[in-house]
Scaffold this motif. Sequence first.
Motif, short mmCIF file in Angstrom:
data_model
loop_
_atom_site.label_atom_id
_atom_site.label_comp_id
_atom_site.label_asym_id
_atom_site.label_seq_id
_atom_site.Cartn_x
_atom_site.Cartn_y
_atom_site.Cartn_z
N GLN A 137 0.84 -1.19 0.00
CA GLN A 137 0.00 0.00 0.00
C GLN A 137 0.87 1.25 0.00
O GLN A 137 1.87 1.34 0.74
CB GLN A 137 -0.91 0.00 1.24
CG GLN A 137 -2.02 1.02 1.18
CD GLN A 137 -1.77 2.25 2.04
OE1 GLN A 137 -0.70 2.40 2.63
NE2 GLN A 137 -2.76 3.13 2.12
N ARG A 138 0.51 2.20 -0.83
CA ARG A 138 1.19 3.49 -0.87
C ARG A 138 0.34 4.49 -0.10
O ARG A 138 -0.79 4.78 -0.49
CB ARG A 138 1.40 3.95 -2.31
CG ARG A 138 2.27 2.99 -3.11
CD ARG A 138 2.49 3.48 -4.53
NE ARG A 138 3.38 2.59 -5.27
CZ ARG A 138 3.95 2.90 -6.43
NH1 ARG A 138 3.69 4.07 -7.00
NH2 ARG A 138 4.75 2.05 -7.02
N HIS A 139 0.89 5.02 0.97
CA HIS A 139 0.09 5.82 1.90
C HIS A 139 -0.27 7.17 1.29
O HIS A 139 0.57 7.83 0.68
CB HIS A 139 0.83 6.02 3.21
CG HIS A 139 -0.06 6.35 4.34
ND1 HIS A 139 -0.55 7.62 4.56
CD2 HIS A 139 -0.59 5.57 5.32
CE1 HIS A 139 -1.33 7.60 5.62
NE2 HIS A 139 -1.37 6.38 6.11
N PRO A 140 -1.52 7.62 1.46
CA PRO A 140 -1.94 8.87 0.83
C PRO A 140 -1.44 10.14 1.50
O PRO A 140 -1.39 11.19 0.86
CB PRO A 140 -3.47 8.79 0.89
CG PRO A 140 -3.76 7.89 2.05
CD PRO A 140 -2.64 6.90 2.07
N THR A 141 -1.08 10.09 2.80
CA THR A 141 -0.76 11.34 3.49
C THR A 141 0.55 11.34 4.25
O THR A 141 1.04 12.41 4.63
CB THR A 141 -1.88 11.70 4.51
OG1 THR A 141 -1.94 10.72 5.53
CG2 THR A 141 -3.23 11.83 3.81
N SER A 142 1.14 10.21 4.51
CA SER A 142 2.33 10.18 5.36
C SER A 142 3.58 10.55 4.57
O SER A 142 3.58 10.59 3.33
CB SER A 142 2.52 8.78 5.95
OG SER A 142 2.94 7.88 4.95
N GLY A 143 4.68 10.82 5.28
CA GLY A 143 5.96 10.97 4.63
C GLY A 143 6.38 9.65 4.02
O GLY A 143 6.19 8.59 4.62
N ASN A 144 6.94 9.71 2.82
CA ASN A 144 7.50 8.50 2.23
C ASN A 144 8.97 8.75 1.91
O ASN A 144 9.58 9.68 2.46
CB ASN A 144 6.69 8.03 1.01
CG ASN A 144 6.60 9.06 -0.10
OD1 ASN A 144 7.48 9.91 -0.26
ND2 ASN A 144 5.52 9.00 -0.88
#
Length: 356
Positions: A137-144
């Motif tokens: 899953q690619r998080h919509p709001t967190s730092g990546n």
Amino acid sequence: MAPSISDIVPPVTDTINDLKLTATKQDNGPSYPFYYPYYDVNEKFPPTEVYEHTDPGAKADRAKPHLLTPEANISHLSPFLGTEISGVQISQLSEEGFDELALYAAERKVLIFRDQDFKDIGPDKQIEIAKRFGRIQRHPTSGNVKGYPEFHVVYRGTEHDRLKEVIPDDRITRTQWHSDVSYEKQPAGTTFFFVLDQPEVGGDTLFASTVEAYNRLSPEFKKRLEGLRAVHSAFEQAEASRRRGGVVRREPILTEHPLVRRHPVTGEKALYVNQGFTRRIVGFKAEESEYLLKFLFDHIAKGADFQIRARYKPGSVVVWDNRVTVHSATGDFDPGESLRRHAARLTPQAEVPTEA
């Protein structure tokens, strides 16, 4: 608009060797600057598509000879969940060993591996390992991580403390029980969390077994929960990010899931509600839904006899099953010049939750 992280930290180069995946403490910065949280307001993801998921634990040898080798040392933290493991390197596991890891994570709910080289093997290898357990899953709001949106970065330092933004000082406690991205149509399953920097004291994670939380309920109460579905929402997370000038890479969704879900490998039933993302029970009036959800949230949060406190140090890797647990960070330390908590999460998505 919030500034890009590249505007407030020195730029990094593009090769793994130059990114310095080993410690550099000369400037009191993070030991692994490559994993510093990155935000690009122009980065956008399409809606998540449903895919066919088969849990690798279903193929595993129940005796786990490729994971729990003679060199492995295990220590259970609780009868219901939590096992510390040393003498095993996740990065060196065979295909059979990874299958057994999925099964053991489902059985013990939370596995804490000590003295791992996982943080030093590079992002491509880390992602390759995590993808064995599902689509990441690619998080919509967190730092990546710049160039690697598969990572969810956890960082608390003097220059960046998202926990205080998400759960501000006007709260008595920063405890927030949740199961990661439960608003997805296919929420998280076997999850990887590797620690880069950690204070000597504090910055732990609380975990609770939602299997045991379900088992504690009376037979008659369990019957009342059968067939109920709850709405999980990404909207509040997205709106909070927008308010602070952050990113929203994917438009938020509402998803219905069973209130009680069954694990596809162990067959165990677990409560599948969490304070972070569960908003209402389908078919109930507002007061009825609020009353029942409050009871379930309190039941899980107060269940100290089916909870553990996982303590970390650099090199620890935590593998847990989001389908049968909830967890919360503990905001119990103040970041200082050389005191930070820095970790990264890889979040494979599992099956669409089912009750039967």
